[in-house]
Structures are given as C-alpha cells and as structure tokens.
Design a protein around this motif. Structure first.
Motif, mmCIF file in Angstrom:
data_model
loop_
_atom_site.group_PDB
_atom_site.id
_atom_site.type_symbol
_atom_site.label_atom_id
_atom_site.label_comp_id
_atom_site.label_asym_id
_atom_site.label_seq_id
_atom_site.Cartn_x
_atom_site.Cartn_y
_atom_site.Cartn_z
ATOM 1 N N HIS A 222 -2.849 14.785 13.022
ATOM 2 C CA HIS A 222 -4.260 15.094 12.750
ATOM 3 C C HIS A 222 -5.168 14.883 13.961
ATOM 4 C CE1 HIS A 222 -3.334 15.717 8.594
ATOM 5 N NE2 HIS A 222 -2.815 14.515 8.476
ATOM 6 N N VAL B 43 0.720 10.980 10.677
ATOM 7 C CA VAL B 43 -0.746 11.086 10.764
ATOM 8 C C VAL B 43 -1.223 11.444 12.168
ATOM 9 C CG1 VAL B 43 -1.165 9.541 8.819
ATOM 10 C CG2 VAL B 43 -1.074 8.597 11.147
ATOM 11 N N PHE B 44 -0.417 11.158 13.164
ATOM 12 C CA PHE B 44 -0.817 11.497 14.539
ATOM 13 C C PHE B 44 -1.115 12.987 14.689
ATOM 14 C CE2 PHE B 44 1.303 7.630 16.680
ATOM 15 C CZ PHE B 44 0.071 7.018 16.874
ATOM 16 N N CYS C 199 4.410 3.655 16.603
ATOM 17 C CA CYS C 199 4.224 3.821 15.143
ATOM 18 C C CYS C 199 3.081 2.929 14.664
ATOM 19 C CB CYS C 199 5.510 3.488 14.403
ATOM 20 S SG CYS C 199 5.331 3.548 12.608
ATOM 21 N N LEU C 200 2.209 3.518 13.840
ATOM 22 C CA LEU C 200 1.023 2.778 13.372
ATOM 23 C C LEU C 200 1.316 1.885 12.176
ATOM 24 C CD1 LEU C 200 -1.642 5.632 13.514
ATOM 25 C CD2 LEU C 200 -1.422 3.694 15.076
ATOM 26 N N PHE C 201 2.469 2.018 11.559
ATOM 27 C CA PHE C 201 2.798 1.280 10.338
ATOM 28 C C PHE C 201 1.757 1.613 9.254
ATOM 29 C CE2 PHE C 201 3.954 -2.473 7.746
ATOM 30 C CZ PHE C 201 5.320 -2.455 7.893
ATOM 31 N N CYS C 202 1.589 2.893 9.026
ATOM 32 C CA CYS C 202 0.618 3.370 8.037
ATOM 33 C C CYS C 202 0.871 2.734 6.681
ATOM 34 C CB CYS C 202 0.741 4.886 7.845
ATOM 35 S SG CYS C 202 0.266 5.831 9.281
ATOM 36 N N TYR C 203 -0.192 2.583 5.941
ATOM 37 C CA TYR C 203 -0.044 2.090 4.574
ATOM 38 C C TYR C 203 0.407 3.238 3.687
ATOM 39 C CZ TYR C 203 -1.078 0.343 -0.042
ATOM 40 O OH TYR C 203 -0.974 -0.022 -1.350
ATOM 41 N N ASP C 204 1.380 2.980 2.807
ATOM 42 C CA ASP C 204 1.871 4.008 1.888
ATOM 43 C C ASP C 204 2.126 5.294 2.685
ATOM 44 O OD1 ASP C 204 2.582 5.263 -0.464
ATOM 45 O OD2 ASP C 204 0.517 5.681 -1.086
ATOM 46 N N ALA C 205 2.948 5.137 3.697
ATOM 47 C CA ALA C 205 3.019 6.114 4.780
ATOM 48 C C ALA C 205 3.401 7.522 4.321
ATOM 49 C CB ALA C 205 4.012 5.632 5.822
ATOM 50 N N PRO C 206 2.693 8.520 4.825
ATOM 51 C CA PRO C 206 2.991 9.920 4.472
ATOM 52 C C PRO C 206 4.412 10.342 4.849
ATOM 53 C CG PRO C 206 0.874 9.759 5.586
ATOM 54 C CD PRO C 206 1.508 8.406 5.685
ATOM 55 N N LYS D 254 6.770 9.614 2.074
ATOM 56 C CA LYS D 254 6.625 10.570 0.968
ATOM 57 C C LYS D 254 7.238 11.912 1.321
ATOM 58 C CE LYS D 254 2.543 8.676 -1.229
ATOM 59 N NZ LYS D 254 1.083 8.733 -1.267
ATOM 60 N N CYS E 155 -10.805 11.050 10.789
ATOM 61 C CA CYS E 155 -9.816 10.216 10.095
ATOM 62 C C CYS E 155 -8.454 10.921 10.036
ATOM 63 C CB CYS E 155 -10.309 9.908 8.687
ATOM 64 S SG CYS E 155 -9.126 8.960 7.716
ATOM 65 N N ILE E 156 -7.386 10.181 10.328
ATOM 66 C CA ILE E 156 -6.040 10.763 10.269
ATOM 67 C C ILE E 156 -5.287 10.309 9.019
ATOM 68 C CG2 ILE E 156 -5.841 11.091 12.766
ATOM 69 C CD1 ILE E 156 -4.204 8.510 12.917
ATOM 70 N N GLY E 157 -5.922 9.485 8.207
ATOM 71 C CA GLY E 157 -5.298 9.108 6.936
ATOM 72 C C GLY E 157 -4.178 8.096 7.043
ATOM 73 N N CYS E 158 -4.244 7.203 8.005
ATOM 74 C CA CYS E 158 -3.194 6.176 8.112
ATOM 75 C C CYS E 158 -3.381 5.091 7.056
ATOM 76 C CB CYS E 158 -3.168 5.558 9.510
ATOM 77 S SG CYS E 158 -4.637 4.588 9.909
ATOM 78 N N ASP E 159 -4.604 5.000 6.537
ATOM 79 C CA ASP E 159 -4.948 4.009 5.503
ATOM 80 C C ASP E 159 -4.777 2.568 5.959
ATOM 81 O OD1 ASP E 159 -5.888 5.887 3.809
ATOM 82 O OD2 ASP E 159 -4.405 5.603 2.233
ATOM 83 N N LEU E 160 -4.759 2.362 7.261
ATOM 84 C CA LEU E 160 -4.699 0.975 7.761
ATOM 85 C C LEU E 160 -5.998 0.235 7.427
ATOM 86 C CD1 LEU E 160 -2.957 1.365 11.238
ATOM 87 C CD2 LEU E 160 -2.038 0.275 9.196
ATOM 88 N N ARG F 191 -5.975 11.980 2.783
ATOM 89 C CA ARG F 191 -5.838 10.539 2.569
ATOM 90 C C ARG F 191 -7.052 9.821 3.145
ATOM 91 N NH1 ARG F 191 -0.597 7.955 2.502
ATOM 92 N NH2 ARG F 191 -1.318 6.739 4.275
ATOM 93 N N ILE G 125 -5.773 -0.912 3.715
ATOM 94 C CA ILE G 125 -4.929 -2.062 3.392
ATOM 95 C C ILE G 125 -5.435 -3.324 4.093
ATOM 96 C CG2 ILE G 125 -3.123 -1.801 5.173
ATOM 97 C CD1 ILE G 125 -2.627 -2.640 1.422
ATOM 98 N N ARG H 91 -9.031 4.196 -1.684
ATOM 99 C CA ARG H 91 -8.182 5.280 -1.185
ATOM 100 C C ARG H 91 -8.685 6.607 -1.726
ATOM 101 N NH1 ARG H 91 -2.027 4.664 -1.588
ATOM 102 N NH2 ARG H 91 -2.193 6.015 0.223
ATOM 103 N N ARG I 264 4.206 -5.518 21.615
ATOM 104 C CA ARG I 264 4.821 -4.206 21.436
ATOM 105 C C ARG I 264 5.297 -3.702 22.804
ATOM 106 N NH1 ARG I 264 2.433 -1.038 16.324
ATOM 107 N NH2 ARG I 264 0.669 -0.486 17.582
#
Lengths: 441, 442
Positions: free
Chosen positions: A101, A98-99, A36-43, A46, B342-347, B369, B350, B362, B64
C-alpha cells in the motif's frame, strides 16, 4: 523471438532454468526478516490458504530460531518447503503484505519460508512426533500434495497410513507438473523423504488403483480412504489431426521435461494452446529449451485468460508471442505436425463465436495442448454412492472433506478441478482431521 | 554566512565536531586523518601509565538489522608509551595548528598529575581533559569513574590540575551516579574551566547462550563494559540538561558526548547547552567521513534558521525543559489517522488496545483495514503515532482551545489534588475502561 540457447548439458539446462526464488543466504534472510512489521491479525496469514502464522515464523528467523520457524510453517502446512517455492505468493501472502500500500517491496515471504524449511530439511533434524498408535488404518490414493499432507496429519494423530501411488515417485504434480524454474525435483522429493522418515507412512509405488476389486479390498482393510488422485491426462480437443506425431499435452510435456531435462528435444517452432497457468509454464519452458518461435494461442481475449498476470509476463519476457481470439480447428501436416489451423473468434452477446470464414495456419513442429486435464469421472463410477458435480469434481462436505460415500474423503485437484499445491496441502490436512473426527465420534 | 568556529573555554577550534577520547584518537595518524576529514578537534586517547589490554574488547547491542545501536568496550586507557604519544601530539599540532588537540589524562598521585600535565603542555596541547569517567578496569584501580563517583576526591584532583595547568582544564564526568549535578558542582567548585559528559555507562550488552559468558568474551569470562552509542543519547541529553540548567555549573562551557551520529543529534545537544560535541561510536562504526553529514546538516540548519554561530542557538531548548509539575494539565491532543496513507498493519490498534487505552477501533469495512480513533477514549498518549510505520500517517491534533491552563503545582497550591486512594479527583474517573471479561474470546 526467444533468445535462449538450446541446452546441451545439465549445466546449460540449469542455467536456462535458473530458480525464480533462489535459496536465501543467512544474511539475506536476516535483513529481509528484519523488515517484517509483525502486523496485527496479519493480512498475509489470511491470504495463505493454509493460514501459516507468517509474522511469527519471520520473527523466529530474525531471532535465529530457524528450527522454530520451520515448525511454525509445518504446523500449518506439511508441504511448507514446496509451497514456499511454488506458491503464487504475489497473489497470496506477498500480495497481501501491507507494504504494497505504500509501494514498498512486500516481504519476500516465500523465500523466507523456504529458507527456514530448507535448512531444517537439510539438517535432517527430527521435529515431528508420531501420534500414539490407535490401531486404525487409513488408505490414501495418490501421493501428491493432498495425499502426503493427509498422511502426515493422520500419522501425527496415531493412524497407520498406506499411500497407493500409480507412478514410481511421490509428489504428484509437484514434481511432474511444475515448471523447473520454480522448484527442482530434489527439493520436492527431499521434503517428502524428510516427512516420511519422521512420520513413517508407507507409500506403495507403481500401484495404480483402478478396479472395483481393489477398492473393495481397501474398503475391507482400511477404516477410511482418502482420494487424492488429482486429475488425469490432458483432455482431447477433438479436432482433426490431433493424433499426429508432435501433438502433446502440457502436463505430459512438463513431466517429460522434468525427467529428461536437456535430453528432451524441443523443436524450433512451437504452438501452445490455452490461457491458463499451465499454458504459460509450457510456453516459458519451450523458450528456455531453445525453441525460437513460440506462439501462445488463446481462444478468448487477453483479459479473459485464467493465468496470473505475472505468469503471462514471465512467458512474454522469455520471448513467447501471444495470439488471442482464435481457436484451433485442426492440426495440419503430413504424418507429423506442420501447423495448427485456427479460426478467429469473437465475443457476440457474451458468447464466444467461431468465425469459420476467417481461418489461417500457424506453422509449427510441436503443439502443446494446455487446455485442461481430464477428470477422473470413470474411476469415480467404481465407488458406490460417490457424487460429483457436473464437471466431474468430487462433491464433499466443506468442513469434514467427507464425500457422499462416508468411508471416502477427498481433497486437492480431484475436488477443486485444478488449483495450487498449497490448496491441496490444506485439503489433505483438513481431510485427515475430518477422517479422525468421523472415526472418533 | 555560517561560521562554525568555536572558542570553548579558551580552546579554539574551526568547528564544534570533536573526537572523544577513545580508540579513534589512539594515534597521531588517526587524528591527522580525522582533521583531514573535517573534524575540528580531538581529545587524545587517555594518557597515563600505559596499560596492558585484553583481546576481545568490544560488544554491541543490535536492534533487528541495525548494528551497534548500543556499543560497549572493556578497553583501558592508552597502552602506548607516553613519549610516543607526546611526539605524535607535537606532530599533529605542527600540521594542524588551528585545530583543537586536547589530552585526556588519568593518573593517580598529585605528583603524577603535575608531571603529565607539564609533559602534554610541552607537547603543545590546547587543553586537557580529566578522565573521571571510565567505568571498567581503571575504576578497580581507584581511577576513572571511581573518582567521578566521589565528588570530594574529584574536586581535589581538579584543584591539583588547575594548579598545574596553563591550558584550559575540562573535567569529564561519569554518568554512573545518582545526581550528575553532584560531581558537576564539585568540578565547578574545584575550578574546572569546562565539563564534558557523559562517559560510558556500566553495562552488560549480552550473554552468549552457549557459554553463558557476557560479551565481549575473554576466554570464557567477561566483565562489565562501558556503554555508549545511539542508545545512550537520551541519558546523555538529560544529564547535559541537568548541568546546563544548574545556576552555577551553567556558567562554564559544556561539551556534549553520548550517541551523537548525525547533524540532528548535534543540534539537539547544542540546543540543550553544549557548545562542543564529542563523537566516538559513530566513527568506530562508519569512519571519520561521517562528519560530512554532520557538517552539511548543521550548516543547512543554521542557514535556514538564520544563525551565524552555534552560540546563537546554544541552550535554546533549556527554557522548555521543565519539571512535570509545571506541565499544562488542560492541554489535550488526540490522534488522527490519515486513511490515504494507512497501510492497514493495525499495529496502532493492537498497541492501543493491549498497551494503552483501548481508543482505536478496527475497520468494520471488509475492503480495508484502516482503523479509527475512538476520540472519547483517546488520552493523547502518542503511542499509536510512535508505532505507525508510515511517515506522517498518524498525527496528534490539539483539541483544547488553549484558554484554560492549570498545572499540578497550581492544583497542589489550590489544594485540588487527589489525596486519598479513592479520591474522586482521580484523573481516570469517567474514562472508558472495558470490562475485564471483554478480554476473553467467546
């Protein structure tokens, strides 16, 4: 042509109905959670109807705080364990990962969720607290996902809660209406017992509420009432021969299957009517019960089916055949079912037309009607000032879940006309908050 | 045609891949197996007066799902009698006369040093390595890193060894010291033929959260171990660079040790001046077969670049490793996000907003995203490109035209540097910083 052998023992039944999302072992959970990438404001958050903080609970699994992970899940969704298994995750959280994509397999969120909640349920460890008693009493009609979630939330707010359930088991469609390869009866019931043991809500089984007098009693004795009674039996098609032996509603079929397992006799040739997820389930189940020829018949085109593509694909992979653009116009047979008479349909100027001159019979020994459950319209008339929409779905305030009769709140299938367990769980929780707000303002 | 053979301070080997003195070189069996697998040399597990070891000897740092990103041990030098080791050295040399067998040694007195050097030379070693690095156990007894941390003592013992030895002498240094050049210079002045580094770093890899004992746990207690594995590679490379850039120390060959696992690691160490490399943790993790990948990768690299021997590129990175004050302050890069990848993880968003310079916005488009770079805020720090999980999605593009060039050293000389707390020559003046209250959610 389906290729499952008819199960003759519980072991064979379980083999045919292998869990689609088997419980992860700790090593599997460890490696999967590490991805898990720990996405920000994760999709994924939502996309979850209950907005579980998914990256957080996955990180908690990774750091071996499994109990914390379960807490995170239950904080958002009282039926976190059941939902981990039965949610259509491919179109919800996992579909939003997001993976996807980059054509990387999405995180198996449902199975990770189940890993955490199953573990804490198995341990029996108490992680919930009942709220400080406020001497107010709440009634809930229906111990399905919406009712259970509502009860849990109300108990954590300090209310006394009594659930009135018509059947002899809790969980509603979560046990009776879901395919056995998605979840076992024990898995559902264990979660409810786990919740009930800690939160202490009462469930009165075999207690259908179906008279004005009963409702008046509830209104008198309880501060507010939650209607979580879902939908009724499979509706009638109103075609000739519908009452012949061998015609059954999908919900009733699945309920029987779930209680009888391999003792249920499914004949060789089955026709399933409908194009929704329940139709797909019923068809897959008939195949796994050893039926050799299963025909799924839908009145409109393949593209118009309401079923998720993965559910349709699953049925096809189980050996189900599908026919489109045909409508049943009669059930044929001497005494018992021998076939379904179909007429072809055609979309003309946006309207589906039946071509009564193009008629044929598909032979079968069992017809499963997955054409929708009846609404509870008659029951709702027993309650004063209760408003429904034109499809007999209860109208509510979308924020408070209060109905047009202020004492009544509602959620789940009774409001949405039939959706996922997760939607019901969310509604139940939100309605409890709405009830609390109404009683404390 | 690539030729991987080396002559390291007179020690010849078919390739630069050596096993470091450690558990994988504890016996003739292991070393023969390693040579069969493709290793070119081995530094025998340190010989001396045999020790008694504890049970529970290794600990690791996992990141991890990656095991043994860092690794530590509290094992001491050999616990096998010297005679057994000598016999096995002889046997290995008989089967592999062209491979490098080096004896790591650690004893206390001059007499012992002279004796053991004579013994291993008689057994046929190609060189000796003085273990002045072990930071656990042995140092409590005045050996290992206790020597490596006292340049004068180190120099004296190197002199003893050089007096006694006919074969080349390598001095192995401990990194548990402020300036690696201090012991490095002492070894050089003592006459060592080569230096190897780094030995392990004093470490505690973890604490058990039930017993509160450090790993590895020995009956409820633990002690500091020696840290190694991939995590220490950056520390090792920096120390290697310090020696390789030193005007005197750089005259002797350097053997690089510290977290080497892949051909890329090998090439990096060689580019920083190593002409042999030593490996332990990667073998303890994957076995001797790991050398296949190093060998194939190094050959392919040299083939592509047109190098014949490793000496053709050894040290080539050294001129590019300079001091901060000589870096060009006019050089300017800016991040660019490839929206197709881009996959939109927004890492990146942040990371930049919380951890760097608030230079990523953003997406305002609800359909995707994909964030965007606010070019005027971007300081070119690289953070976004480092956190981005997609290959080559965020790249750093050069924005200056390369015509201007100024360094801190030049500005210092020109008396053009901030000198007071509110100096208007501060680099951050004019750079966008949000209002503190923008952080509060409305």
């Amino acid at each position: 042509m389906a290729e499952y052998n008819r199960p003759t023992s519980e072991a064979e039944f379980q083999n045919n109905f292998k869990q689609k999302k088997p419980l992860m072992n700790p090593t599997e959970a460890f490696y999967e959670s590490a991805r898990c990438l720990f996405c920000y404001d994760a999709p994924c958050i939502k996309a979850c109807p209950t907005h579980i903080d998914i990256p957080l609970f996955i990180k908690q699994i990774q750091t071996k705080n499994t109990e914390g992970a379960a807490q995170t899940i239950f904080n958002a969704n009282w039926l976190g364990n059941t939902c981990g298994l039965v949610c259509p995750t491919g179109v919800l959280c996992e579909g939003a990962c997001v993976f996807n994509h980059q054509n990387i397999m999405p995180i198996q969120i449902g199975r990770l969720q189940n890993f955490a909640t199953h573990k804490v349920i198995d341990s029996g460890k108490e992680i919930f607290k009942v709220g400080k008693p406020n001497n107010k009493k709440m009634a809930i009609i229906g111990a399905g996902p919406a009712g259970i979630a509502c009860a849990c939330e109300l108990r954590s707010l300090g209310y006394q809660v009594c659930i009135f359930e018509a059947k002899n088991k809790a969980s509603g469609l979560a046990v009776h209406g879901i395919a056995p390869y998605k979840i076992s009866n024990e898995e559902v019931l264990n979660e409810i017992s786990y919740l009930q043991n800690q939160l202490g809500f009462e469930i009165r089984y075999n207690t259908p509420i179906n008279s004005k007098e009963q409702l008046q009693d509830l209104e008198k004795n309880y501060d507010a009432i939650f209607l979580g009674l879902g939908l009724g039996k499979t509706g009638a098609l109103e075609i000739e021969g519908e009452n012949k032996k061998g015609v059954i509603g999908a919900v009733e079929f699945i309920e029987e299957l779930r209680s009888k397992h391999h003792h249920l006799k499914v004949p060789n040739k089955v026709v399933v009517l409908g194009g929704g997820n329940t139709a797909m389930d019923a068809a897959s189940e008939a195949a796994k019960m050893g039926a050799k020829k299963i025909v799924l018949a839908y009145r409109n085109s393949k593209e118009k089916m309401k079923a998720y593509k993965f559910e349709y694909d699953f049925a096809i992979s189980a050996g189900v055949d599908s026919l489109f653009n045909l409508v049943p116009i009669g059930i044929v047979g001497k005494g018992k079912v021998e076939g379904v008479k179909f007429a072809k349909t055609e979309l003309i100027e946006g309207k589906l037309q039946t071509k009564n001159n193009d008629v044929f019979v598909v032979q079968c020994d069992l017809v499963i009607k997955a054409t929708g459950q009846a609404k509870q319209g008659a029951f709702y008339q027993l309650i004063d000032h209760l408003k429904c929409d034109n499809q007999s779905r209860l109208l509510i305030n979308k924020e408070t879940f209060q109905t047009s009769n202020p004492k009544y709140f509602a959620g789940g299938d009774a409001v949405n006309g039939g959706a996922e367990v997760v939607n019901a769980a969310y509604d139940g929780k939100m309605a409890a908050l709405g009830m609390h707000q109404w009683l404390t303002k | 045609m690539v030729d991987l053979s080396i002559n390291f301070a007179g020690i010849k080997a078919p390739n630069p891949f050596w096993l470091a003195s450690a558990p994988p070189t504890n016996s003739g069996y292991q070393i023969m197996k390693a040579f069969e697998a493709g290793w070119g040399g081995a530094v025998w597990k340190t010989l001396g007066i045999p020790v008694v070891n504890v049970s529970s000897r290794y600990g690791s740092v996992n990141y991890r799902d990656t095991r043994m990103m860092g690794f530590n041990n509290i094992e001491l030098i050999t616990d096998r009698p010297l005679a057994d080791n000598l016999r096995e050295i002889e046997e290995v040399k008989k089967y592999f006369p062209n491979h490098a067998v080096i004896a790591s040694l650690m004893v206390e007195t001059r007499k012992e040093w002279i004796q053991i050097i004579k013994d291993v030379e008689n057994a046929g070693v190609d060189g000796i390595e003085l273990n002045f690095g072990c930071p656990h156990g042995m140092c409590e007894r005045g050996m290992g890193s206790a020597v490596g941390q006292e340049p004068e003592v180190l120099k004296t013992i190197v002199e003893w060894a050089k007096d006694a030895a006919k074969v080349p002498v390598i001095t192995k240094l401990t990194p548990n010291i402020s300036h690696i050049t201090d012991p490095g210079l002492a070894a050089y002045q003592g006459g060592t033929d080569a230096i190897s580094l780094i030995n392990t770093i004093k470490s505690i890899v973890g604490i058990d959260l039930d017993t509160y004992a450090p790993y590895p746990i020995v009956d409820g207690k633990g002690t500091n171990g020696g840290y190694c594995g991939p995590a220490v590679k950056p520390i090792a490379m920096n120390m290697l660079k310090d020696l390789a850039q030193h005007p005197e120390i750089s005259k002797i060959p350097l053997s690089g040790i510290g977290g080497i696992e892949t051909w890329r690691d090998v090439v990096e160490f060689i580019l920083l001046g190593a002409t042999s490399i030593q490996v332990c943790t990667a073998v303890m993790h994957y076995g001797f077969g790991i050398v296949r990948e190093m060998d194939a990768g190094l050959r392919a690299f040299m083939d592509t670049k047109g190098y014949h021997t490793i000496y053709d590129f050894a040290g080539l990175a050294l001129p590019n490793v300079t001091e901060w004050k000589h870096l060009d302050l006019k050089y300017k890069v800016i991040a660019a996000i490839n929206p197709d990848k881009c996959i939109g993880c927004d890492l990146c968003y942040i990371a930049c907003d919380d951890g760097a310079h608030q230079a990523i916005a953003r997406s305002i488009d609800l359909k995707n995203r994909i964030p965007s770079i606010i070019e005027e805020n971007c300081v070119g720090c690289n953070l976004c490109s480092l956190v981005c999980p997609v290959e080559n999605c965020i790249t750093m593009l050069r924005k200056d035209d390369g015509t201007a060039h100024v360094t801190w050293a030049e500005r210092t000389n020109a008396d053009d540097i901030p000198t007071s707390f509110n100096d208007n020559r501060a680099g951050g003046i004019g750079h966008f910083v949000p209002k503190p209250t923008d952080a509060l959610k409305s």
